[in-house]
Design a protein around this motif. Structure first.
Motif, PDB file in Angstrom:
ATOM      1  N   GLN A 345       0.843  -1.184   0.000  1.00 11.51           N
ATOM      2  CA  GLN A 345       0.000   0.000   0.000  1.00 11.51           C
ATOM      3  C   GLN A 345       0.885   1.243   0.000  1.00 11.51           C
ATOM      4  OE1 GLN A 345      -3.198  -0.294  -0.412  1.00 11.51           O
ATOM      5  NE2 GLN A 345      -3.271  -2.513  -0.106  1.00 11.51           N
ATOM      6  N   ASN A 346       0.291   2.359  -0.356  1.00  9.39           N
ATOM      7  CA  ASN A 346       0.986   3.641  -0.292  1.00  9.39           C
ATOM      8  C   ASN A 346       0.386   4.477   0.826  1.00  9.39           C
ATOM      9  OD1 ASN A 346       3.220   4.544  -1.872  1.00  9.39           O
ATOM     10  ND2 ASN A 346       2.036   4.051  -3.711  1.00  9.39           N
ATOM     11  N   GLU A 347       1.223   5.199   1.534  1.00 16.19           N
ATOM     12  CA  GLU A 347       0.725   6.034   2.631  1.00 16.19           C
ATOM     13  C   GLU A 347      -0.193   7.143   2.127  1.00 16.19           C
ATOM     14  OE1 GLU A 347       3.811   7.463   5.109  1.00 16.19           O
ATOM     15  OE2 GLU A 347       4.454   5.489   5.782  1.00 16.19           O
ATOM     16  N   GLY A 348       0.031   7.576   0.890  1.00 14.21           N
ATOM     17  CA  GLY A 348      -0.730   8.709   0.378  1.00 14.21           C
ATOM     18  C   GLY A 348      -2.146   8.380  -0.023  1.00 14.21           C
ATOM     19  N   SER A 349      -2.380   7.211  -0.648  1.00 16.05           N
ATOM     20  CA  SER A 349      -3.703   6.908  -1.173  1.00 16.05           C
ATOM     21  C   SER A 349      -3.911   5.419  -1.333  1.00 16.05           C
ATOM     22  CB  SER A 349      -3.895   7.592  -2.533  1.00 16.05           C
ATOM     23  OG  SER A 349      -5.060   7.121  -3.178  1.00 16.05           O
ATOM     24  N   LEU A 350      -5.085   4.949  -0.940  1.00 15.70           N
ATOM     25  CA  LEU A 350      -5.433   3.545  -1.120  1.00 15.70           C
ATOM     26  C   LEU A 350      -5.678   3.201  -2.586  1.00 15.70           C
ATOM     27  CD1 LEU A 350      -7.987   3.071   1.814  1.00 15.70           C
ATOM     28  CD2 LEU A 350      -5.614   2.318   1.734  1.00 15.70           C
ATOM     29  N   LEU A 351      -5.873   4.212  -3.411  1.00 13.04           N
ATOM     30  CA  LEU A 351      -6.176   3.983  -4.827  1.00 13.04           C
ATOM     31  C   LEU A 351      -4.928   3.872  -5.689  1.00 13.04           C
ATOM     32  CD1 LEU A 351      -9.123   6.517  -5.159  1.00 13.04           C
ATOM     33  CD2 LEU A 351      -9.270   4.038  -4.864  1.00 13.04           C
ATOM     34  N   THR A 352      -3.757   4.178  -5.107  1.00 14.18           N
ATOM     35  CA  THR A 352      -2.511   4.128  -5.885  1.00 14.18           C
ATOM     36  C   THR A 352      -1.460   3.300  -5.156  1.00 14.18           C
ATOM     37  OG1 THR A 352      -1.811   6.219  -4.867  1.00 14.18           O
ATOM     38  CG2 THR A 352      -2.921   6.346  -7.008  1.00 14.18           C
ATOM     39  N   PRO A 353      -1.670   1.981  -5.063  1.00 19.24           N
ATOM     40  CA  PRO A 353      -0.695   1.134  -4.363  1.00 19.24           C
ATOM     41  C   PRO A 353       0.560   0.907  -5.193  1.00 19.24           C
ATOM     42  CG  PRO A 353      -2.379  -0.223  -5.362  1.00 19.24           C
ATOM     43  CD  PRO A 353      -2.797   1.203  -5.600  1.00 19.24           C
ATOM     44  N   LYS A 354       1.505   0.200  -4.613  1.00 14.66           N
ATOM     45  CA  LYS A 354       2.681  -0.252  -5.354  1.00 14.66           C
ATOM     46  C   LYS A 354       2.354  -1.616  -5.950  1.00 14.66           C
ATOM     47  CE  LYS A 354       5.727   2.252  -2.218  1.00 14.66           C
ATOM     48  NZ  LYS A 354       6.699   2.153  -1.104  1.00 14.66           N
ATOM     49  N   VAL A 355       2.658  -1.800  -7.220  1.00 10.83           N
ATOM     50  CA  VAL A 355       2.294  -3.036  -7.916  1.00 10.83           C
ATOM     51  C   VAL A 355       3.495  -3.599  -8.662  1.00 10.83           C
ATOM     52  CG1 VAL A 355      -0.086  -2.218  -8.199  1.00 10.83           C
ATOM     53  CG2 VAL A 355       1.565  -1.862 -10.050  1.00 10.83           C
ATOM     54  N   LYS A 356       3.358  -4.847  -9.068  1.00 13.83           N
ATOM     55  CA  LYS A 356       4.363  -5.480  -9.905  1.00 13.83           C
ATOM     56  C   LYS A 356       3.671  -5.952 -11.179  1.00 13.83           C
ATOM     57  CE  LYS A 356       7.577  -7.877  -7.904  1.00 13.83           C
ATOM     58  NZ  LYS A 356       8.302  -8.944  -7.159  1.00 13.83           N
ATOM     59  N   ALA A 357       3.961  -5.263 -12.297  1.00 12.96           N
ATOM     60  CA  ALA A 357       3.378  -5.631 -13.591  1.00 12.96           C
ATOM     61  C   ALA A 357       4.036  -6.917 -14.082  1.00 12.96           C
ATOM     62  CB  ALA A 357       3.578  -4.507 -14.600  1.00 12.96           C
ATOM     63  N   ILE A 358       3.201  -7.889 -14.488  1.00  5.14           N
ATOM     64  CA  ILE A 358       3.750  -9.209 -14.828  1.00  5.14           C
ATOM     65  C   ILE A 358       3.223  -9.779 -16.143  1.00  5.14           C
ATOM     66  CG2 ILE A 358       4.170  -9.889 -12.434  1.00  5.14           C
ATOM     67  CD1 ILE A 358       1.462 -11.474 -12.692  1.00  5.14           C
ATOM     68  N   PHE A 359       2.149  -9.194 -16.698  1.00  7.03           N
ATOM     69  CA  PHE A 359       1.493  -9.822 -17.849  1.00  7.03           C
ATOM     70  C   PHE A 359       0.918  -8.739 -18.752  1.00  7.03           C
ATOM     71  CE2 PHE A 359      -1.887 -12.049 -20.113  1.00  7.03           C
ATOM     72  CZ  PHE A 359      -1.343 -13.322 -20.338  1.00  7.03           C
ATOM     73  N   SER A 360       1.007  -8.957 -20.074  1.00 10.71           N
ATOM     74  CA  SER A 360       0.426  -8.030 -21.045  1.00 10.71           C
ATOM     75  C   SER A 360      -0.827  -8.653 -21.649  1.00 10.71           C
ATOM     76  CB  SER A 360       1.426  -7.716 -22.159  1.00 10.71           C
ATOM     77  OG  SER A 360       0.781  -7.015 -23.212  1.00 10.71           O
ATOM     78  N   GLY A 382       6.052   5.608 -12.218  1.00  8.93           N
ATOM     79  CA  GLY A 382       4.601   5.624 -12.077  1.00  8.93           C
ATOM     80  C   GLY A 382       3.928   5.802 -13.415  1.00  8.93           C
ATOM     81  N   ALA A 383       2.944   6.694 -13.475  1.00  4.96           N
ATOM     82  CA  ALA A 383       2.283   7.093 -14.718  1.00  4.96           C
ATOM     83  C   ALA A 383       1.370   6.031 -15.311  1.00  4.96           C
ATOM     84  CB  ALA A 383       3.305   7.529 -15.758  1.00  4.96           C
ATOM     85  N   ASP A 384       0.970   5.043 -14.558  1.00  3.81           N
ATOM     86  CA  ASP A 384      -0.057   4.111 -15.005  1.00  3.81           C
ATOM     87  C   ASP A 384      -1.190   4.193 -13.992  1.00  3.81           C
ATOM     88  OD1 ASP A 384      -1.302   2.247 -16.600  1.00  3.81           O
ATOM     89  OD2 ASP A 384       0.455   0.940 -16.745  1.00  3.81           O
ATOM     90  N   LYS A 385      -2.324   3.575 -14.288  1.00  5.85           N
ATOM     91  CA  LYS A 385      -3.481   3.713 -13.413  1.00  5.85           C
ATOM     92  C   LYS A 385      -4.286   2.420 -13.394  1.00  5.85           C
ATOM     93  CE  LYS A 385      -7.261   6.354 -14.316  1.00  5.85           C
ATOM     94  NZ  LYS A 385      -7.971   7.583 -14.679  1.00  5.85           N
ATOM     95  N   ILE A 386      -4.837   2.078 -12.224  1.00  2.00           N
ATOM     96  CA  ILE A 386      -5.684   0.891 -12.120  1.00  2.00           C
ATOM     97  C   ILE A 386      -7.049   1.184 -12.746  1.00  2.00           C
ATOM     98  CG2 ILE A 386      -6.929  -0.624 -10.517  1.00  2.00           C
ATOM     99  CD1 ILE A 386      -4.590  -0.330  -8.566  1.00  2.00           C
ATOM    100  N   THR A 387      -7.482   0.281 -13.613  1.00  2.00           N
ATOM    101  CA  THR A 387      -8.817   0.426 -14.221  1.00  2.00           C
ATOM    102  C   THR A 387      -9.809  -0.568 -13.632  1.00  2.00           C
ATOM    103  OG1 THR A 387      -8.230  -1.082 -16.036  1.00  2.00           O
ATOM    104  CG2 THR A 387      -7.867   1.280 -16.400  1.00  2.00           C
TER     105      THR A 387
END
Length: 407
Positions: A345-360, A382-387
């Motif tokens: 999780q990120n301290e700043g926002s629950l909507l912008t966690p830390k993630v590991k991209a693994i699949f396209s 950064g610069a990506d967003k959860i949809t």
């Protein structure tokens, strides 16, 4: 079309799509069927169902004022996003804590198996082991709750009864801490979480592990486990009232539809209300012998929906802040088309966690794992967003591999 209606609008000829009580081991043979008798409606009402979903393409429709499933989902998600605003406090990263958390999780699993075995054999529960493991869980959560919560989401369905108790303990300790409770209250909540299902050891194995729906008689036997557990742990010298209360009342619901005492509202303690939320969340997000668990973000959405009648809405909102809108271990889809596992999780926002991209999803292939901090702007990882969230089973992805958990 799937529509949500109050149970008072249910009529014969309607096709039941979802009873909307996913935590309940209900006595209906099927989960989806056409309502043919008033007796079926009466049984649904008796279960405590307040709102449910019908499929108007397979049965009678209802008035135009009934919202569709898609409309309900959109409204709930908007409410959840609005609620996710306060910052979190994180001491160490989930990655730093993962190795220690894995050892704690294994220790807790072993202790729960030992406790349940002692109960089956009529032997005394070894409380020193219980106290030790609750302390270890609490210390891990103090450093980073996400690590142990992420591991709690990885379950073998054949070990569900034991691992469920570990998860409820973990989540209840985390919840109690996030509510600002003192150390002693947190400890007692943890003990209650670890022992809450002790009474299931008095349920015959053929019912407890039945790979299908219960009969009315089996359902009645299953519902005795809170009282049976309370009888067992009250015999432990010095057992505090809080674990006893959690064990006896974790199936009560604020509208009075729960069991064993059909308590309502303030008749239910805060500890028992919290335990009910945690118990249901873990149950509906876990694979069991007769149903597939839903992804964690979907489980949180259902909790929010059910809080209208069955749970304390303020506590559900607090619990969601505890585990995050996208809990550690969740699989999410990014705007770029990549699938990623939430790793912290990120301290700043629950909507912008830390993630590991693994699949396209564009190339339908795995990609070299890439850690992304979604709270950072372009050029800083950064610069990506959860949809939205995804079901790992749909993509055949073992999210545990990316948490450093055993595969």
């Amino acid at each position: 079309m799937i529509k949500k209606i109050p149970v008072s609008s249910l009529k014969t000829g309607m096709y039941l799509h979802d009873l909307n009580v996913g935590w309940m081991d209900h006595p209906f043979v099927r989960s989806q069927f056409t309502i043919t008798t008033e007796a079926e409606i009466a049984k649904i009402v008796q279960l405590g169902v307040r709102e449910l979903y019908i499929d108007t393409s397979r049965g009678l429709d209802v008035g135009d004022d009934a919202p569709t499933a898609a409309e309900v989902k959109a409204e709930i998600e908007a409410q959840i996003i609005k609620a996710a605003e306060e910052p979190l406090l994180i001491r160490v990263s989930a990655a730093e804590e993962m190795a220690r958390a894995r050892k704690v999780h294994q220790q807790a699993h072993k202790v729960v198996r030992s406790v349940m075995n002692d109960v089956r054999l009529g032997q005394a529960v070894q409380m020193d082991q219980v106290e030790e493991v609750v302390e270890a869980i609490t210390e891990s959560i103090l450093r980073n709750a996400g690590a142990l919560i992420g591991l709690s989401g990885i379950k073998d369905k054949d070990e569900y009864t034991f691992l469920h108790s570990v998860s409820v303990c973990t989540l209840l300790v985390t919840f109690a801490r996030s509510m600002g409770m003192d150390a002693e209250s947190v400890r007692l909540a943890g003990i209650g979480g670890l022992l809450h299902d002790t009474g299931k050891m008095k349920v015959p194995n053929e019912i407890l592990n039945k790979p299908g729906r219960f009969t009315d008689e089996e359902f009645a036997i299953m519902k005795t486990h809170p009282e049976e557990g309370w009888k067992i742990i009250r015999e432990i010298p010095g057992m505090h009232e809080v674990p006893l209360d959690i064990t006896l009342h974790h199936h009560e619901r604020v509208d009075g539809s729960g069991y064993p005492h059909k308590l309502k509202g303030d008749e239910i303690s805060q500890f028992a209300k919290m335990a009910a939320i945690v118990d249901v969340y873990d149950a509906i997000t876990s694979d069991r012998c007769y149903h597939k668990g839903m992804p964690a973000p979907e489980g949180l959405r259902k909790l929010w929906e059910w809080s209208k009648f069955h749970f304390d809405p303020a506590l559900v909102q607090a619990f969601m802040r505890t585990v995050g809108i996208y809990p550690v271990g969740s699989l999410v889809k990014l705007e770029s088309g990549r699938l990623a596992v939430v790793i912290d999780q990120n301290e700043g926002s629950l909507l912008t966690p830390k993630v590991k991209a693994i699949f396209s999803t564009k190339s339908n292939a795995y990609i070299p794992p890439l850690e992304i901090d979604l709270s950072k702007p372009m050029g800083k990882g950064g610069a990506d967003k959860i949809t939205g969230h995804e079901d790992p089973a749909k993509w055949k992805i073992d999210t545990g591999r990316y948490l450093g958990a055993p595969t």
